[in-house]
Design a protein around this motif. Structure first.
Motif, PDB file in Angstrom:
ATOM      1  N   ASP A  32      -9.872   1.325  -0.808  1.00 31.67           N
ATOM      2  CA  ASP A  32      -9.696   2.348   0.232  1.00 31.67           C
ATOM      3  C   ASP A  32      -9.281   3.698  -0.345  1.00 31.67           C
ATOM      4  O   ASP A  32      -9.410   4.724   0.323  1.00 31.67           O
ATOM      5  CB  ASP A  32      -8.639   1.905   1.257  1.00 31.67           C
ATOM      6  CG  ASP A  32      -9.122   0.794   2.167  1.00 31.67           C
ATOM      7  OD1 ASP A  32     -10.345   0.546   2.200  1.00 31.67           O
ATOM      8  OD2 ASP A  32      -8.275   0.172   2.835  1.00 31.67           O
ATOM      9  N   ARG A  33      -8.775   3.694  -1.581  1.00 27.23           N
ATOM     10  CA  ARG A  33      -8.240   4.917  -2.180  1.00 27.23           C
ATOM     11  C   ARG A  33      -9.050   5.425  -3.367  1.00 27.23           C
ATOM     12  O   ARG A  33      -8.977   6.608  -3.691  1.00 27.23           O
ATOM     13  CB  ARG A  33      -6.783   4.677  -2.628  1.00 27.23           C
ATOM     14  CG  ARG A  33      -5.808   4.538  -1.481  1.00 27.23           C
ATOM     15  CD  ARG A  33      -4.492   3.904  -1.924  1.00 27.23           C
ATOM     16  NE  ARG A  33      -3.515   3.916  -0.840  1.00 27.23           N
ATOM     17  CZ  ARG A  33      -3.549   3.077   0.190  1.00 27.23           C
ATOM     18  NH1 ARG A  33      -4.505   2.157   0.270  1.00 27.23           N
ATOM     19  NH2 ARG A  33      -2.632   3.156   1.143  1.00 27.23           N
ATOM     20  N   PHE A  34      -9.774   4.517  -4.018  1.00 28.57           N
ATOM     21  CA  PHE A  34     -10.451   4.885  -5.253  1.00 28.57           C
ATOM     22  C   PHE A  34     -11.899   4.397  -5.246  1.00 28.57           C
ATOM     23  O   PHE A  34     -12.206   3.370  -4.642  1.00 28.57           O
ATOM     24  CB  PHE A  34      -9.721   4.293  -6.469  1.00 28.57           C
ATOM     25  CG  PHE A  34      -8.257   4.614  -6.519  1.00 28.57           C
ATOM     26  CD1 PHE A  34      -7.808   5.831  -7.015  1.00 28.57           C
ATOM     27  CD2 PHE A  34      -7.318   3.696  -6.052  1.00 28.57           C
ATOM     28  CE1 PHE A  34      -6.453   6.127  -7.068  1.00 28.57           C
ATOM     29  CE2 PHE A  34      -5.959   3.980  -6.091  1.00 28.57           C
ATOM     30  CZ  PHE A  34      -5.526   5.204  -6.601  1.00 28.57           C
ATOM     31  N   ILE A  82      -6.593  -2.392  -0.794  1.00 27.34           N
ATOM     32  CA  ILE A  82      -5.625  -1.298  -0.953  1.00 27.34           C
ATOM     33  C   ILE A  82      -6.207  -0.248  -1.891  1.00 27.34           C
ATOM     34  O   ILE A  82      -6.080   0.960  -1.662  1.00 27.34           O
ATOM     35  CB  ILE A  82      -4.291  -1.827  -1.514  1.00 27.34           C
ATOM     36  CG1 ILE A  82      -3.603  -2.743  -0.510  1.00 27.34           C
ATOM     37  CG2 ILE A  82      -3.374  -0.663  -1.908  1.00 27.34           C
ATOM     38  CD1 ILE A  82      -2.355  -3.423  -1.065  1.00 27.34           C
ATOM     39  N   PHE A  83      -6.877  -0.711  -2.930  1.00 28.35           N
ATOM     40  CA  PHE A  83      -7.378   0.187  -3.966  1.00 28.35           C
ATOM     41  C   PHE A  83      -8.788   0.690  -3.664  1.00 28.35           C
ATOM     42  O   PHE A  83      -9.099   1.852  -3.928  1.00 28.35           O
ATOM     43  CB  PHE A  83      -7.294  -0.518  -5.323  1.00 28.35           C
ATOM     44  CG  PHE A  83      -5.885  -0.899  -5.667  1.00 28.35           C
ATOM     45  CD1 PHE A  83      -5.036   0.014  -6.262  1.00 28.35           C
ATOM     46  CD2 PHE A  83      -5.390  -2.153  -5.333  1.00 28.35           C
ATOM     47  CE1 PHE A  83      -3.719  -0.317  -6.538  1.00 28.35           C
ATOM     48  CE2 PHE A  83      -4.078  -2.502  -5.608  1.00 28.35           C
ATOM     49  CZ  PHE A  83      -3.240  -1.572  -6.204  1.00 28.35           C
ATOM     50  N   ALA A  88       0.828  -1.204   0.000  1.00 27.54           N
ATOM     51  CA  ALA A  88       0.000   0.000   0.000  1.00 27.54           C
ATOM     52  C   ALA A  88       0.861   1.253   0.000  1.00 27.54           C
ATOM     53  O   ALA A  88       0.576   2.233  -0.703  1.00 27.54           O
ATOM     54  CB  ALA A  88      -0.934  -0.012   1.206  1.00 27.54           C
ATOM     55  N   LEU A 103       2.023   7.269  -6.735  1.00 27.94           N
ATOM     56  CA  LEU A 103       1.207   8.470  -6.923  1.00 27.94           C
ATOM     57  C   LEU A 103       2.007   9.727  -6.594  1.00 27.94           C
ATOM     58  O   LEU A 103       1.958  10.719  -7.332  1.00 27.94           O
ATOM     59  CB  LEU A 103      -0.048   8.394  -6.044  1.00 27.94           C
ATOM     60  CG  LEU A 103      -1.065   7.309  -6.403  1.00 27.94           C
ATOM     61  CD1 LEU A 103      -2.127   7.201  -5.329  1.00 27.94           C
ATOM     62  CD2 LEU A 103      -1.711   7.597  -7.754  1.00 27.94           C
ATOM     63  N   ASP A 148       1.134   4.439  -2.815  1.00 26.55           N
ATOM     64  CA  ASP A 148       1.173   5.873  -2.494  1.00 26.55           C
ATOM     65  C   ASP A 148       2.450   6.521  -3.021  1.00 26.55           C
ATOM     66  O   ASP A 148       2.439   7.675  -3.464  1.00 26.55           O
ATOM     67  CB  ASP A 148       1.080   6.061  -0.978  1.00 26.55           C
ATOM     68  CG  ASP A 148      -0.271   5.630  -0.417  1.00 26.55           C
ATOM     69  OD1 ASP A 148      -1.252   5.615  -1.194  1.00 26.55           O
ATOM     70  OD2 ASP A 148      -0.342   5.293   0.780  1.00 26.55           O
ATOM     71  N   GLY A 177      -2.797  12.987  -6.899  1.00 28.68           N
ATOM     72  CA  GLY A 177      -3.585  12.479  -5.790  1.00 28.68           C
ATOM     73  C   GLY A 177      -4.570  11.433  -6.260  1.00 28.68           C
ATOM     74  O   GLY A 177      -4.921  11.385  -7.453  1.00 28.68           O
ATOM     75  N   PRO A 178      -5.051  10.565  -5.371  1.00 31.26           N
ATOM     76  CA  PRO A 178      -5.992   9.516  -5.776  1.00 31.26           C
ATOM     77  C   PRO A 178      -7.228  10.039  -6.499  1.00 31.26           C
ATOM     78  O   PRO A 178      -7.725   9.406  -7.438  1.00 31.26           O
ATOM     79  CB  PRO A 178      -6.375   8.862  -4.440  1.00 31.26           C
ATOM     80  CG  PRO A 178      -5.189   9.107  -3.557  1.00 31.26           C
ATOM     81  CD  PRO A 178      -4.674  10.466  -3.947  1.00 31.26           C
TER      82      PRO A 178
END
Length: 250
Positions: free
Chosen positions: A213-215, A210-211, A175, A182, A179, A188-189
């Motif tokens: 949670d971000r996208f 992992i993804f 994870a 990026l 980051d 940023g996400p």
């Protein structure tokens, strides 16, 4: 589109931020940032082996040296990190050392199974069994690990929660690498239009989180996880303008 590609191989997980644009009527790709880490499918396999298999092959056991009781050296069991390393134990002299340890072990039976496994070149078969239970745990909450070859019989029920606890430190590092990719692109996400995941480990629920949670889920895509790289190269090879697919730095 601004795309994050996650490629989960056997030995490494690699992430690239790529902007696809049309220039002079043709689609071009510009690499904005990337990052990778030597954690992937083989690492997750090893966590299963380390927690389920190795303890039944002598890890954590004791042997007697003169008047002292000592713990089995962990170095022999680290060979399970790569199945082909087990075969190399014959040439390195480690197999001979294991046989000597078995003679002075407090409980020699587990080490004798380890010796049997190496003697009969069962490393690849073992990893197939490990891979099978890992795949099963991606689809269900509990799966049965079964390995029975040449007198080595190991069976255990494994829950997804147990597996995820074993790989949690690895997932955290993966994870952090996402980051890092990026950040290297200065993106940023929220700016990513699409996330594309490929490779077998992209099926693992902990990896998927992992993804997620971000996208937003709508931005995450997968497909042909075991062949998308080769498929993409084949499609590029059909292009009359191969230079369009030479990734240019932004």
């Amino acid at each position: 589109a601004l795309t994050l590609v996650g490629d989960f191989g056997g030995g490494t997980s690699d992430f690239s931020v790529i902007r696809f644009v049309r220039e002079d009527g043709r689609l071009r790709s510009h690499a904005l940032g990337n990052a990778g880490i030597a954690i992937a499918g083989d690492t997750f396999d090893y966590r299963i082996i380390d927690n389920v298999v190795s303890p039944r092959l002598g890890k954590g056991g004791n042997y007697k040296s003169f008047d002292k009781i000592l713990t089995m050296p962990n170095g022999y069991f680290s060979n399970f990190a790569r199945w082909n390393q087990l075969a190399m134990m014959k040439a390195s002299g480690e197999l001979k050392e294991l046989k000597e340890l078995a003679r002075v072990a407090i409980d020699p039976a587990p080490l004798e199974k380890f010796i049997e496994l190496v003697d009969n070149d069962l490393g690849f078969a073992l990893y197939k069994a490990v891979s099978a239970v890992k795949v099963a745990l991606s689809a269900q909450e509990r799966a049965e690990f079964n390995f029975a070859e040449a007198g080595v019989d190991i069976r255990e029920s494994i829950s997804r929660a147990e597996f995820e606890s074993w790989i949690a430190p690895d997932i955290a590092r993966v994870a952090a690498t996402v980051d890092e990719a990026l950040a290297s692109a200065g993106i940023g996400p929220a700016e990513i239009d699409k996330v594309f995941l490929t490779g077998g480990s992209s099926f693992i629920p902990a990896v998927k989180r992992i993804f997620s949670d971000r996208f937003e889920p709508a931005r995450i895509e997968t497909g042909h996880q075991f062949e998308s790289i080769a498929r993409g190269l084949a499609l590029i090879g059909q292009s009359e303008q191969l230079g369009d697919w030479a990734v240019a730095s932004a």
